[in-house]
Scaffold this motif. Structure first.
Motif, PDB file in Angstrom:
ATOM      1  N   ASN A 116      17.406  -1.005   1.307  1.00  0.00           N
ATOM      2  CA  ASN A 116      17.330  -0.057   2.412  1.00  0.00           C
ATOM      3  C   ASN A 116      17.130   1.371   1.932  1.00  0.00           C
ATOM      4  O   ASN A 116      16.432   2.153   2.582  1.00  0.00           O
ATOM      5  CB  ASN A 116      18.566  -0.176   3.301  1.00  0.00           C
ATOM      6  N   ALA A 117      17.709   1.721   0.799  1.00  0.00           N
ATOM      7  CA  ALA A 117      17.503   3.054   0.236  1.00  0.00           C
ATOM      8  C   ALA A 117      16.027   3.250  -0.121  1.00  0.00           C
ATOM      9  O   ALA A 117      15.446   4.313   0.136  1.00  0.00           O
ATOM     10  CB  ALA A 117      18.375   3.258  -1.006  1.00  0.00           C
ATOM     11  N   LEU A 118      15.430   2.216  -0.684  1.00  0.00           N
ATOM     12  CA  LEU A 118      14.003   2.294  -1.008  1.00  0.00           C
ATOM     13  C   LEU A 118      13.158   2.412   0.254  1.00  0.00           C
ATOM     14  O   LEU A 118      12.197   3.178   0.306  1.00  0.00           O
ATOM     15  CB  LEU A 118      13.571   1.071  -1.823  1.00  0.00           C
ATOM     16  N   ARG A 119      13.520   1.680   1.291  1.00  0.00           N
ATOM     17  CA  ARG A 119      12.778   1.741   2.555  1.00  0.00           C
ATOM     18  C   ARG A 119      12.874   3.126   3.185  1.00  0.00           C
ATOM     19  O   ARG A 119      11.884   3.665   3.684  1.00  0.00           O
ATOM     20  CB  ARG A 119      13.304   0.690   3.529  1.00  0.00           C
ATOM     21  N   ILE A 120      14.078   3.700   3.194  1.00  0.00           N
ATOM     22  CA  ILE A 120      14.272   5.032   3.767  1.00  0.00           C
ATOM     23  C   ILE A 120      13.478   6.068   2.987  1.00  0.00           C
ATOM     24  O   ILE A 120      12.804   6.926   3.554  1.00  0.00           O
ATOM     25  CB  ILE A 120      15.775   5.392   3.788  1.00  0.00           C
ATOM     26  N   THR A 121      13.542   5.982   1.664  1.00  0.00           N
ATOM     27  CA  THR A 121      12.821   6.940   0.824  1.00  0.00           C
ATOM     28  C   THR A 121      11.318   6.788   1.006  1.00  0.00           C
ATOM     29  O   THR A 121      10.593   7.781   1.132  1.00  0.00           O
ATOM     30  CB  THR A 121      13.204   6.749  -0.659  1.00  0.00           C
ATOM     31  N   TYR A 122      10.834   5.566   1.057  1.00  0.00           N
ATOM     32  CA  TYR A 122       9.400   5.334   1.244  1.00  0.00           C
ATOM     33  C   TYR A 122       8.940   5.822   2.615  1.00  0.00           C
ATOM     34  O   TYR A 122       7.890   6.461   2.746  1.00  0.00           O
ATOM     35  CB  TYR A 122       9.067   3.842   1.080  1.00  0.00           C
ATOM     36  N   ALA A 123       9.741   5.573   3.649  1.00  0.00           N
ATOM     37  CA  ALA A 123       9.393   6.032   4.998  1.00  0.00           C
ATOM     38  C   ALA A 123       9.335   7.558   5.041  1.00  0.00           C
ATOM     39  O   ALA A 123       8.417   8.135   5.637  1.00  0.00           O
ATOM     40  CB  ALA A 123      10.400   5.511   6.019  1.00  0.00           C
ATOM     41  N   ALA A 124      10.292   8.213   4.401  1.00  0.00           N
ATOM     42  CA  ALA A 124      10.293   9.683   4.354  1.00  0.00           C
ATOM     43  C   ALA A 124       9.047  10.177   3.617  1.00  0.00           C
ATOM     44  O   ALA A 124       8.405  11.146   4.035  1.00  0.00           O
ATOM     45  CB  ALA A 124      11.562  10.194   3.673  1.00  0.00           C
ATOM     46  N   TYR A 125       8.688   9.503   2.538  1.00  0.00           N
ATOM     47  CA  TYR A 125       7.490   9.876   1.774  1.00  0.00           C
ATOM     48  C   TYR A 125       6.226   9.726   2.628  1.00  0.00           C
ATOM     49  O   TYR A 125       5.396  10.631   2.697  1.00  0.00           O
ATOM     50  CB  TYR A 125       7.407   9.007   0.519  1.00  0.00           C
ATOM     51  N   LYS A 126       6.083   8.574   3.291  1.00  0.00           N
ATOM     52  CA  LYS A 126       4.885   8.308   4.092  1.00  0.00           C
ATOM     53  C   LYS A 126       4.755   9.280   5.268  1.00  0.00           C
ATOM     54  O   LYS A 126       3.649   9.598   5.698  1.00  0.00           O
ATOM     55  CB  LYS A 126       4.881   6.866   4.614  1.00  0.00           C
ATOM     56  N   CYS A 127       5.880   9.750   5.782  1.00  0.00           N
ATOM     57  CA  CYS A 127       5.865  10.676   6.922  1.00  0.00           C
ATOM     58  C   CYS A 127       5.882  12.138   6.471  1.00  0.00           C
ATOM     59  O   CYS A 127       5.982  13.034   7.314  1.00  0.00           O
ATOM     60  CB  CYS A 127       7.064  10.408   7.826  1.00  0.00           C
ATOM     61  N   GLY A 128       5.816  12.356   5.169  1.00  0.00           N
ATOM     62  CA  GLY A 128       5.830  13.727   4.649  1.00  0.00           C
ATOM     63  C   GLY A 128       7.170  14.414   4.849  1.00  0.00           C
ATOM     64  O   GLY A 128       7.224  15.636   4.998  1.00  0.00           O
ATOM     65  N   GLN A 129       8.254  13.647   4.826  1.00  0.00           N
ATOM     66  CA  GLN A 129       9.571  14.198   5.127  1.00  0.00           C
ATOM     67  C   GLN A 129      10.543  14.173   3.934  1.00  0.00           C
ATOM     68  O   GLN A 129      11.745  14.302   4.122  1.00  0.00           O
ATOM     69  CB  GLN A 129      10.202  13.429   6.297  1.00  0.00           C
ATOM     70  N   ILE A 130      10.023  14.061   2.719  1.00  0.00           N
ATOM     71  CA  ILE A 130      10.898  14.042   1.539  1.00  0.00           C
ATOM     72  C   ILE A 130      11.704  15.335   1.452  1.00  0.00           C
ATOM     73  O   ILE A 130      12.902  15.309   1.188  1.00  0.00           O
ATOM     74  CB  ILE A 130      10.087  13.808   0.240  1.00  0.00           C
ATOM     75  N   LYS A 131      11.047  16.473   1.695  1.00  0.00           N
ATOM     76  CA  LYS A 131      11.745  17.762   1.636  1.00  0.00           C
ATOM     77  C   LYS A 131      12.883  17.789   2.658  1.00  0.00           C
ATOM     78  O   LYS A 131      13.983  18.226   2.350  1.00  0.00           O
ATOM     79  CB  LYS A 131      10.777  18.911   1.891  1.00  0.00           C
ATOM     80  N   LEU A 132      12.631  17.307   3.865  1.00  0.00           N
ATOM     81  CA  LEU A 132      13.655  17.255   4.906  1.00  0.00           C
ATOM     82  C   LEU A 132      14.814  16.351   4.489  1.00  0.00           C
ATOM     83  O   LEU A 132      15.991  16.701   4.669  1.00  0.00           O
ATOM     84  CB  LEU A 132      13.044  16.764   6.220  1.00  0.00           C
TER      85      LEU A 132
END
Length: 83
Positions: free
Chosen positions: A57-73
Motif C-alpha cells: 500500500n505504501a508503494l501504491r500511495i507513492t506511485y499514485a502521488a507520483y502519477k498525479c504530480g503530487q509527490i511534493k504535496l
C-alpha cells in the motif's frame, strides 16, 4: 576457499546487524529508526495491515502521488505531521 568466503560474509552480516541494533534500529524489511518504527506501529494499529500489505500500500500511495504530480504535496504533509 569458498567455505572461508562464506564464513567471512556471514560474520560481516552479523556485525552489521549488531551495529544496527546498537543504534536502536529494528529490522522490519530493512533497518529503520525508532521514529520510523513508531510510524510503522501507528499505521499497523490503525489499519490492521500486515507487513506485506503495508509495503504494498505504501508503494501504491507513492506511485499514485507520483502519477498525479503530487509527490511534493505528499512530502509536505509528511513533514507537517512529523512523519
Amino acid at each position: 576457499m569458498t567455505q572461508i568466503k562464506r564464513s567471512a560474509n556471514a560474520e560481516k552480516q552479523k556485525r552489521f546487524r549488531e551495529k544496527q541494533k546498537d543504534k536502536g534500529k529494528k529490522q522490519v524489511r530493512g533497518y529503520v529508526t525508532p521514529q520510523a518504527m513508531d510510524c510503522y506501529s501507528e499505521l499497523s494499529d490503525k489499519t490492521g495491515w500486515t507487513d506485506s500489505e503495508m509495503l504494498s500500500n505504501a508503494l501504491r500511495i507513492t506511485y499514485a502521488a507520483y502519477k498525479c504530480g503530487q509527490i511534493k504535496l505528499l512530502n509536505e504533509w509528511l513533514k507537517d505531521h512529523d512523519k
